[in-house]
Design an enzyme around this catalytic site. Structure first.
Site, PDB file in Angstrom:
ATOM      1  N   GLU A  25       0.565  13.877  -6.120  1.00  0.00           N
ATOM      2  CA  GLU A  25      -0.383  12.928  -5.598  1.00  0.00           C
ATOM      3  C   GLU A  25      -1.614  12.872  -5.703  1.00  0.00           C
ATOM      4  O   GLU A  25      -2.340  14.022  -5.937  1.00  0.00           O
ATOM      5  CB  GLU A  25       0.197  12.709  -4.188  1.00  0.00           C
ATOM      6  CG  GLU A  25       1.720  12.238  -3.614  1.00  0.00           C
ATOM      7  CD  GLU A  25       2.036  10.793  -3.646  1.00  0.00           C
ATOM      8  OE1 GLU A  25       1.294  10.128  -4.571  1.00  0.00           O
ATOM      9  OE2 GLU A  25       2.697  10.385  -2.981  1.00  0.00           O
ATOM     10  N   ASN A  28      -0.194   4.628  -7.948  1.00  0.00           N
ATOM     11  CA  ASN A  28      -1.377   5.274  -7.598  1.00  0.00           C
ATOM     12  C   ASN A  28      -1.497   6.501  -8.582  1.00  0.00           C
ATOM     13  O   ASN A  28      -2.662   7.178  -8.143  1.00  0.00           O
ATOM     14  CB  ASN A  28      -1.390   6.035  -6.128  1.00  0.00           C
ATOM     15  CG  ASN A  28      -0.138   7.019  -6.078  1.00  0.00           C
ATOM     16  OD1 ASN A  28       0.343   7.449  -6.778  1.00  0.00           O
ATOM     17  ND2 ASN A  28       0.027   7.554  -4.727  1.00  0.00           N
TER      18      ASN A  28
END
Ligand code: GLP
Length: 249
Positions: A143, A136
């Protein structure tokens, strides 16, 4: 940015190890920012091989790792401290007191994050930061998010990361839900950054990170504005990049 396209994983590992080796030879007391994950394993194996041949010494090297799972001890087989001991530290002459990994068992994670930022500052920052990349687009455990977080911080892992990393654990339920990670500021303040990517499942993240907009939704995209980044990948991972500017090995 320099992009090296290597024939396969082994060639990628060798090229990345060459760059780290050059850094250590040029500045034996350098600060290496180190990474975990399956991608850098071949890099560490190559460095160990050169150490054994006496081509390289880590005696004066200092290291700071990117991240650690919250709740895992240094002896847990899936902790990043354990990973570093088994893949590199126990196999070369680096001094144990010169290696730093966030403490996943710290009772007060905020205090541990502040301590880790101080460690990096006291070392004078990072000379060369090695990075892998999540599917991702995460770097360390930064993140996808609405903001880039500057310092070391506690992070909730995304479903995609838990899914990707469950292969290392007995079951998905065993994957820690949180981690301590170096923030974007210290990564970006590293003098040089070396990114290693391998395999087709990274190709989309690589394209987004290096050819898409700079956004905290793709944390690695911030690397586009770093002045000294080297991307070393195998053919599969670099397949969506413009061929212009790619150096083939
Ligand atoms: C973990 C680490 C990252 C690493 C990523 C990719 O999430 N925190 O630093 O880049 O995994 O790992 P792999 O190389 O196994 O795909």
């Amino acid at each position: 940015m320099r992009i090296y396209e290597c024939a396969d994983y082994r060639a990628m590992s060798r090229q990345a190890a060459n760059i780290i080796s050059a850094q250590v030879i040029m500045k034996p007391e350098c600060v290496l920012g180190l990474a975990t994950g399956s991608t850098p394993i071949g890099v560490y194996d190559q460095l160990v091989e050169w150490y054994k041949k006496k081509d390289l010494s880590f005696l004066r090297v200092r290291s700071v790792n990117l991240d650690e799972y919250r709740g895992l001890s240094s002896t847990h087989e899936q902790s990043y401290r354990y990973f570093m001991q088994t893949h590199l530290f126990d196999r070369v002459d680096i001094q144990p007191e010169n290696t730093h990994v966030p403490n996943g068992l710290a009772a007060d994670p905020d205090a541990e994050c502040a301590r880790y930022d101080q460690v990096i500052q006291d070392l004078g920052g990072i000379d060369l930061q090695l990075l892998g990349m999540g599917r991702n687009g995460h770097i360390g455990f930064n993140e996808p998010s609405d903001v880039f977080v500057m310092g070391t911080h506690l992070v909730n892992l995304t479903e995609s990361t838990i899914e990707a990393n469950k292969r290392f654990f007995a079951s998905e339920a065993d994957v820690p839900r949180q981690a301590l990670t170096m923030g974007i500021m210290h990564i970006m303040q590293a003098k040089k950054i070396l990114v290693v990517v391998s395999g087709e499942d990274k190709a989309e993240a690589v394209a987004k990170a290096f050819t898409g907009p700079v956004t905290p939704q793709v944390p690695a995209s911030i690397l586009q504005i770093h002045p000294d980044v080297v991307l070393v990948g195998d053919k599969a991972a670099l397949v969506h990049l413009d061929r212009k500017g790619v150096i083939e090995l």
